[in-house]
Design an enzyme around this catalytic site. Sequence first.
Site, mmCIF file in Angstrom:
data_model
loop_
_atom_site.group_PDB
_atom_site.id
_atom_site.type_symbol
_atom_site.label_atom_id
_atom_site.label_comp_id
_atom_site.label_asym_id
_atom_site.label_seq_id
_atom_site.Cartn_x
_atom_site.Cartn_y
_atom_site.Cartn_z
ATOM 1 N N THR A 192 0.841 -1.206 0.000
ATOM 2 C CA THR A 192 0.000 0.000 0.000
ATOM 3 C C THR A 192 0.873 1.250 0.000
ATOM 4 O O THR A 192 2.091 1.180 0.168
ATOM 5 C CB THR A 192 -0.918 0.034 1.243
ATOM 6 O OG1 THR A 192 -0.117 0.280 2.405
ATOM 7 C CG2 THR A 192 -1.671 -1.282 1.422
ATOM 8 N N CYS A 193 0.236 2.415 -0.159
ATOM 9 C CA CYS A 193 0.986 3.676 -0.261
ATOM 10 C C CYS A 193 1.293 4.276 1.109
ATOM 11 O O CYS A 193 1.643 5.454 1.208
ATOM 12 C CB CYS A 193 0.190 4.670 -1.100
ATOM 13 S SG CYS A 193 -0.246 4.003 -2.695
ATOM 14 N N ASP A 194 1.158 3.487 2.172
ATOM 15 C CA ASP A 194 1.199 3.978 3.530
ATOM 16 C C ASP A 194 2.546 3.633 4.171
ATOM 17 O O ASP A 194 2.970 2.480 4.147
ATOM 18 C CB ASP A 194 0.049 3.264 4.282
ATOM 19 C CG ASP A 194 -0.249 3.885 5.605
ATOM 20 O OD1 ASP A 194 0.666 4.460 6.209
ATOM 21 O OD2 ASP A 194 -1.401 3.766 6.050
ATOM 22 N N ASP A 195 3.220 4.618 4.769
ATOM 23 C CA ASP A 195 4.494 4.370 5.453
ATOM 24 C C ASP A 195 4.387 3.299 6.545
ATOM 25 O O ASP A 195 5.347 2.606 6.853
ATOM 26 C CB ASP A 195 4.984 5.666 6.131
ATOM 27 C CG ASP A 195 6.111 6.312 5.335
ATOM 28 O OD1 ASP A 195 6.414 5.833 4.223
ATOM 29 O OD2 ASP A 195 6.678 7.298 5.841
ATOM 30 N N ASN A 243 -6.531 -0.198 -0.403
ATOM 31 C CA ASN A 243 -5.692 0.173 -1.538
ATOM 32 C C ASN A 243 -5.782 -0.848 -2.694
ATOM 33 O O ASN A 243 -4.952 -0.861 -3.591
ATOM 34 C CB ASN A 243 -4.223 0.299 -1.097
ATOM 35 C CG ASN A 243 -3.529 1.565 -1.595
ATOM 36 O OD1 ASN A 243 -2.413 1.858 -1.189
ATOM 37 N ND2 ASN A 243 -4.152 2.323 -2.457
#
Length: 352
Positions: free
Chosen positions: A278-281, A318
């Site tokens: 996903t685009c999440d840190d 996502n």
Amino acid sequence: MYAVKANPSADLLKVLWDSGITHYDVASIAEVRLVARTLPDAVLCFMHPVKAEEAIAEAYAVHAVRTFSLDSLEELEKICRATNDATDLTLCVRLRVSSDHSKLSLASKFGVEARDAAPLLLATRQVADALGICFHVGSQAMSPAAYIQAMGRVREAIVNAAVTVDVVDVGGGFPSTYPGMTPPPLGAYFDAIKQAFESLPISYSAELWCEPGRALCAEYASLLVRVEKRRGDELFINDGAYGALFDAAHVAWRFPTELVRDVTSNAKDVGFSFYGPTCDDMDHMVGPFMLPADTKAGDYIEIGMLGAYGCAMRTGFNGFTAGETVLATDEPMATVYVEEDDIMMPSNVVTL
Ligand SMILES: *Cc1c(COP(=O)(O)O)cnc(C)c1O
């Protein structure tokens, strides 16, 4: 009982049923329906101490559930209303116990303190056909001492209330084995529990129950992931914190890993961390996960011991959602059942 939340796979439920597990700990009406549909003859116990009233009503009237847990007078009243003051109930009062010996705490949310439990035990005794006391020492309990201490709380509650108790349910928390987390043999837990149970002020006919989740299913599944990118010692893989690797991300849990290649790598193992898709840190798993130093994009990795709280926790965040499930018959990557016989060894599921 098997605690269904750890892994609600219908295939696993059938494996457990075929292995002799007849009772199932369910916590929601969806789990009640799932097990009733999958194993029509299973005995269901609704062990969530805070339930929706309509869930209790349906469980009792439609699915023949007779065992419920509770930790408050409100919940007792709710159970009585939802079952029309049924007289055939087994009601288990949940005690609060320490999670000090466990890797994942369950100590804050549920349970009545042993020293405050007398009014609830007495009120429950009045309406219950059978009265139980239950607790949960927290998940992945690393020492049998967790159960010995909790049994001390049970003793205190029974003595204070001076009630007759028909069931003592020691809950879940039985450990599996992960890198850096090797528990004592399960037999040491059973011996400690048996000894503590036999010294409780209860009748000879009282029953001893447990509700393992993790220990029964951790070995059941592996996750097969692909490396999409390598950046130094960080591997970007196609599953993560919002998929089957919640514990790897959120509590830095380590799992055994193995490179899956046609030709075995000769490079020596080094520690990697993972990023999920996903685009999440936060979709980051610190590991270290041990893999050959030449691991690269395009490689596949087997991540083992994900049968408990792996697939069960995945989301569609996502757009990275469940892949393919494949039934496999190889051995799990690790096991706590070294001395037990083959009865406990289920088949293995690999998810891509
Ligand atoms: C989660 C849970 C279990 C199973 O716990 P494990 O640590 O997986 O053994 C059992 N009983 C209750 C009430 C639970 O909430």
